[in-house]
Design a protein around this motif. Structure first.
Motif, PDB file in Angstrom:
ATOM      1  N   PRO A 234       0.765  -1.199  -0.027  1.00  0.00           N
ATOM      2  CA  PRO A 234      -0.115  -0.149  -0.054  1.00  0.00           C
ATOM      3  C   PRO A 234       0.788   1.408  -0.012  1.00  0.00           C
ATOM      4  CG  PRO A 234      -0.832  -1.524   1.523  1.00  0.00           C
ATOM      5  CD  PRO A 234       0.372  -2.240   0.994  1.00  0.00           C
ATOM      6  N   ASP A 235       2.261   1.159   0.577  1.00  0.00           N
ATOM      7  CA  ASP A 235       2.857   2.452   0.603  1.00  0.00           C
ATOM      8  C   ASP A 235       3.786   2.432  -0.732  1.00  0.00           C
ATOM      9  OD1 ASP A 235       4.407   0.068   1.385  1.00  0.00           O
ATOM     10  OD2 ASP A 235       5.517   1.255   2.676  1.00  0.00           O
ATOM     11  N   LEU A 236       3.431   1.902  -1.737  1.00  0.00           N
ATOM     12  CA  LEU A 236       4.242   1.680  -2.850  1.00  0.00           C
ATOM     13  C   LEU A 236       4.482   3.151  -3.745  1.00  0.00           C
ATOM     14  CD1 LEU A 236       5.618  -0.274  -5.258  1.00  0.00           C
ATOM     15  CD2 LEU A 236       3.066   0.075  -6.684  1.00  0.00           C
ATOM     16  N   ALA A 237       5.558   3.310  -3.997  1.00  0.00           N
ATOM     17  CA  ALA A 237       5.923   4.379  -5.014  1.00  0.00           C
ATOM     18  C   ALA A 237       6.438   4.147  -6.388  1.00  0.00           C
ATOM     19  CB  ALA A 237       7.303   5.260  -4.324  1.00  0.00           C
ATOM     20  N   VAL A 238       6.412   5.018  -7.160  1.00  0.00           N
ATOM     21  CA  VAL A 238       6.888   4.765  -8.898  1.00  0.00           C
ATOM     22  C   VAL A 238       7.892   5.673  -9.227  1.00  0.00           C
ATOM     23  CG1 VAL A 238       5.823   4.721 -11.255  1.00  0.00           C
ATOM     24  CG2 VAL A 238       4.520   3.527  -9.344  1.00  0.00           C
ATOM     25  N   LEU A 239       8.800   4.931  -9.709  1.00  0.00           N
ATOM     26  CA  LEU A 239       9.916   6.212 -10.480  1.00  0.00           C
ATOM     27  C   LEU A 239       9.861   5.927 -12.043  1.00  0.00           C
ATOM     28  CD1 LEU A 239      12.534   7.570 -10.786  1.00  0.00           C
ATOM     29  CD2 LEU A 239      13.883   5.298 -10.408  1.00  0.00           C
ATOM     30  N   GLN A 240       9.119   6.816 -12.520  1.00  0.00           N
ATOM     31  CA  GLN A 240       8.809   7.138 -13.979  1.00  0.00           C
ATOM     32  C   GLN A 240      10.056   7.752 -14.747  1.00  0.00           C
ATOM     33  OE1 GLN A 240       6.037   9.940 -14.857  1.00  0.00           O
ATOM     34  NE2 GLN A 240       5.933   9.639 -17.062  1.00  0.00           N
ATOM     35  N   ILE A 241      10.665   6.956 -15.725  1.00  0.00           N
ATOM     36  CA  ILE A 241      11.652   7.482 -16.614  1.00  0.00           C
ATOM     37  C   ILE A 241      10.866   7.652 -18.028  1.00  0.00           C
ATOM     38  CG2 ILE A 241      13.728   7.090 -17.854  1.00  0.00           C
ATOM     39  CD1 ILE A 241      14.570   5.004 -15.573  1.00  0.00           C
TER      40      ILE A 241
ATOM     41  N   LEU B  97      -4.354   6.685  -7.290  1.00  0.00           N
ATOM     42  CA  LEU B  97      -4.391   5.627  -6.752  1.00  0.00           C
ATOM     43  C   LEU B  97      -3.852   6.253  -5.270  1.00  0.00           C
ATOM     44  CD1 LEU B  97      -3.372   2.895  -8.631  1.00  0.00           C
ATOM     45  CD2 LEU B  97      -5.554   3.061  -7.826  1.00  0.00           C
ATOM     46  N   GLY B  98      -3.252   7.383  -5.252  1.00  0.00           N
ATOM     47  CA  GLY B  98      -2.466   7.986  -4.225  1.00  0.00           C
ATOM     48  C   GLY B  98      -1.009   7.539  -4.115  1.00  0.00           C
ATOM     49  N   ILE B  99      -0.392   7.118  -5.280  1.00  0.00           N
ATOM     50  CA  ILE B  99       0.812   6.502  -5.103  1.00  0.00           C
ATOM     51  C   ILE B  99       1.773   7.701  -5.639  1.00  0.00           C
ATOM     52  CG2 ILE B  99       2.393   5.175  -6.503  1.00  0.00           C
ATOM     53  CD1 ILE B  99      -0.020   3.217  -7.104  1.00  0.00           C
ATOM     54  N   PRO B 100       2.853   7.959  -4.735  1.00  0.00           N
ATOM     55  CA  PRO B 100       3.622   8.849  -5.016  1.00  0.00           C
ATOM     56  C   PRO B 100       4.577   8.620  -6.341  1.00  0.00           C
ATOM     57  CG  PRO B 100       3.842   8.240  -2.710  1.00  0.00           C
ATOM     58  CD  PRO B 100       3.130   7.481  -3.385  1.00  0.00           C
ATOM     59  N   VAL B 101       4.657   9.623  -7.132  1.00  0.00           N
ATOM     60  CA  VAL B 101       5.550   9.365  -8.323  1.00  0.00           C
ATOM     61  C   VAL B 101       6.747  10.347  -8.523  1.00  0.00           C
ATOM     62  CG1 VAL B 101       5.402   9.566 -10.908  1.00  0.00           C
ATOM     63  CG2 VAL B 101       3.417   8.647  -9.459  1.00  0.00           C
ATOM     64  N   VAL B 102       7.963   9.746  -8.785  1.00  0.00           N
ATOM     65  CA  VAL B 102       9.064  10.426  -9.265  1.00  0.00           C
ATOM     66  C   VAL B 102       9.114  10.367 -10.737  1.00  0.00           C
ATOM     67  CG1 VAL B 102      11.362  10.528  -9.051  1.00  0.00           C
ATOM     68  CG2 VAL B 102      10.196   9.991  -6.859  1.00  0.00           C
ATOM     69  N   GLN B 103       9.320  11.368 -11.374  1.00  0.00           N
ATOM     70  CA  GLN B 103       9.613  11.451 -12.776  1.00  0.00           C
ATOM     71  C   GLN B 103      10.899  11.977 -13.157  1.00  0.00           C
ATOM     72  OE1 GLN B 103       6.140  14.500 -13.708  1.00  0.00           O
ATOM     73  NE2 GLN B 103       5.096  12.714 -14.573  1.00  0.00           N
ATOM     74  N   LEU B 104      11.672  11.292 -14.096  1.00  0.00           N
ATOM     75  CA  LEU B 104      12.991  11.667 -14.538  1.00  0.00           C
ATOM     76  C   LEU B 104      12.993  11.791 -16.092  1.00  0.00           C
ATOM     77  CD1 LEU B 104      15.720  11.956 -12.836  1.00  0.00           C
ATOM     78  CD2 LEU B 104      15.864   9.356 -13.410  1.00  0.00           C
ATOM     79  N   GLY B 105      13.470  13.072 -16.509  1.00  0.00           N
ATOM     80  CA  GLY B 105      13.671  13.054 -17.873  1.00  0.00           C
ATOM     81  C   GLY B 105      12.832  13.735 -18.582  1.00  0.00           C
ATOM     82  N   ILE B 106      11.638  14.321 -17.899  1.00  0.00           N
ATOM     83  CA  ILE B 106      10.385  14.711 -18.501  1.00  0.00           C
ATOM     84  C   ILE B 106      11.046  16.153 -19.455  1.00  0.00           C
ATOM     85  CG2 ILE B 106       8.038  15.873 -18.137  1.00  0.00           C
ATOM     86  CD1 ILE B 106       8.394  12.939 -17.496  1.00  0.00           C
ATOM     87  N   ARG B 107      10.337  16.346 -20.550  1.00  0.00           N
ATOM     88  CA  ARG B 107      10.545  17.570 -21.361  1.00  0.00           C
ATOM     89  C   ARG B 107       9.624  17.676 -22.657  1.00  0.00           C
ATOM     90  NH1 ARG B 107      13.687  12.924 -22.456  1.00  0.00           N
ATOM     91  NH2 ARG B 107      14.068  12.195 -24.498  1.00  0.00           N
TER      92      ARG B 107
ATOM     93  N   PRO C 157       8.588   0.722  -0.744  1.00  0.00           N
ATOM     94  CA  PRO C 157       8.824  -0.126  -1.920  1.00  0.00           C
ATOM     95  C   PRO C 157       8.785   0.515  -3.120  1.00  0.00           C
ATOM     96  CG  PRO C 157       6.828  -0.685  -0.756  1.00  0.00           C
ATOM     97  CD  PRO C 157       7.641   0.433  -0.087  1.00  0.00           C
ATOM     98  N   LEU C 158       9.385   0.322  -4.076  1.00  0.00           N
ATOM     99  CA  LEU C 158       9.350   1.115  -5.376  1.00  0.00           C
ATOM    100  C   LEU C 158       9.241   0.171  -6.455  1.00  0.00           C
ATOM    101  CD1 LEU C 158      10.263   3.688  -6.831  1.00  0.00           C
ATOM    102  CD2 LEU C 158      12.478   2.765  -7.086  1.00  0.00           C
ATOM    103  N   TYR C 159       8.421   0.726  -7.595  1.00  0.00           N
ATOM    104  CA  TYR C 159       8.212  -0.002  -9.061  1.00  0.00           C
ATOM    105  C   TYR C 159       8.981   1.201 -10.093  1.00  0.00           C
ATOM    106  CZ  TYR C 159       5.932  -1.816 -13.235  1.00  0.00           C
ATOM    107  OH  TYR C 159       5.476  -2.356 -14.621  1.00  0.00           O
ATOM    108  N   ILE C 160       9.494   0.628 -10.919  1.00  0.00           N
ATOM    109  CA  ILE C 160      10.372   1.405 -11.857  1.00  0.00           C
ATOM    110  C   ILE C 160       9.421   1.103 -13.112  1.00  0.00           C
ATOM    111  CG2 ILE C 160      12.319   1.841 -13.430  1.00  0.00           C
ATOM    112  CD1 ILE C 160      13.858   1.014 -10.944  1.00  0.00           C
TER     113      ILE C 160
END
Length: 294
Positions: free
Chosen positions: A119-126, A153-163, A207-210
């Motif tokens: 339930p505390d999952l986060a996502v790293l989006q490239i 879903l309330g999941i924190p998201v890190v975005q990397l490389g957005i342009r 915990p992280l999903y890429i």
């Protein structure tokens, strides 16, 4: 050398490969449905030994391949529904799923499945694109909306490389920045050490999903993608980033999507994709995997 299909030696962590050749909502270049096969084929020609890290991925993991997903022809909602059902049946607390797409829509069902488990999952989006549109071309399940569905879903998201993003997405990012969303624009990337530190602090041990969209990289190194955007993440930056980033972070699953092999242009794009996947997994497992299960 052996492809992922051959690396089933039962050594180390089990990493299930799920090929999902779906491209039902692509809006520019075609060919992402050929991505999974191209990645698997290229993996036979890429060494699993990582000279920088001094480890061999073949010693740390084995790669059973799950049945290839057959997308229903009835539209993106039914595709996501069918993927949800399968992902929910195979994802577990101790099972790592590597999904090969296909367009970026394919990321949503495994993220949902892991979110139910963590339930505390986060996502790293490239990615080159924010993918935060509420809907696109009449569908809420377009590839351009996947991170909007994740954020719901309330999941924190890190975005990397957005342009590349719309005015509305830019405003959404401005408002949410630091509050469940952390966006690193490609033109303002910090050095890998600083980026790794900032992302770890934002994740706070979750915990992280890429989710790795091929167009996150600069097209000079990976041109085979449906919507290439100049000014992307340099390959060397990412290679440096992963060993600095992993440590206490537990990676529970990942996908690689939006690879569109280019006819007549050799196999450079799929080869780069394999190198990216291998480095992520090798750096993670070498770090101790955040106490990842075997």
């Amino acid at each position: 050398m052996a492809s992922y299909l051959d690396l089933d030696t039962k050594n180390g962590q089990r990493i299930d490969i799920w090929p999902v050749p779906y491209e039902g909502t692509v809006s520019f270049g075609q060919g992402t449905s050929n991505g999974p096969e191209a990645i698997l084929r290229a993996s036979a020609e890429i060494e699993t030994w990582d000279q920088d890290l001094g480890v061999d991925l073949a010693d740390m993991a084995h790669f059973p391949t799950l049945p290839w997903f057959e997308p229903p022809a009835s539209g993106p909602e039914d595709v996501v529904r069918a993927m949800d059902e399968f992902a929910g049946s195979v994802c577990s607390l101790d099972r790592f799923l590597l999904t090969l797409g296909g367009e970026h829509t394919i990321a949503l069902p495994p993220i949902r499945a892991y979110h139910r488990l963590f339930p505390d999952l986060a996502v790293l989006q490239i990615d080159a694109h924010a993918d935060l549109r509420e809907s696109f071309q009449g569908s809420r399940f377009s590839h351009a909306c996947v991170m909007a569905r994740v954020r719901e879903l309330g999941i924190p998201v890190v975005q990397l490389g957005i342009r590349s993003l719309s005015r509305e997405e830019a405003e959404d990012i401005r408002i949410a920045q630091g509050d469940g969303l952390l966006t690193f624009f490609a033109h303002a990337l910090p050095d890998p050490e600083t980026g790794a530190e900032q992302i770890r602090e934002f994740l706070g041990g979750r915990p992280l999903y890429i989710s790795f969209d091929a167009d996150g990289l600069d097209p000079s190194i990976l041109p085979g993608t449906g919507t290439p955007e100049p000014g992307g993440i340099p390959f060397a930056w990412l290679q440096r980033f992963w060993p600095l980033f992993f440590g206490s972070t537990r990676l529970v699953g990942m996908d690689f999507c939006e690879l569109a092999p280019m006819s007549g242009a050799g196999v450079v794009s799929e080869s780069v994709a394999v190198r990216c996947i291998n480095r992520i997994l090798a750096a993670y497992l070498r770090s101790g995997g955040g106490n990842a299960p075997s």
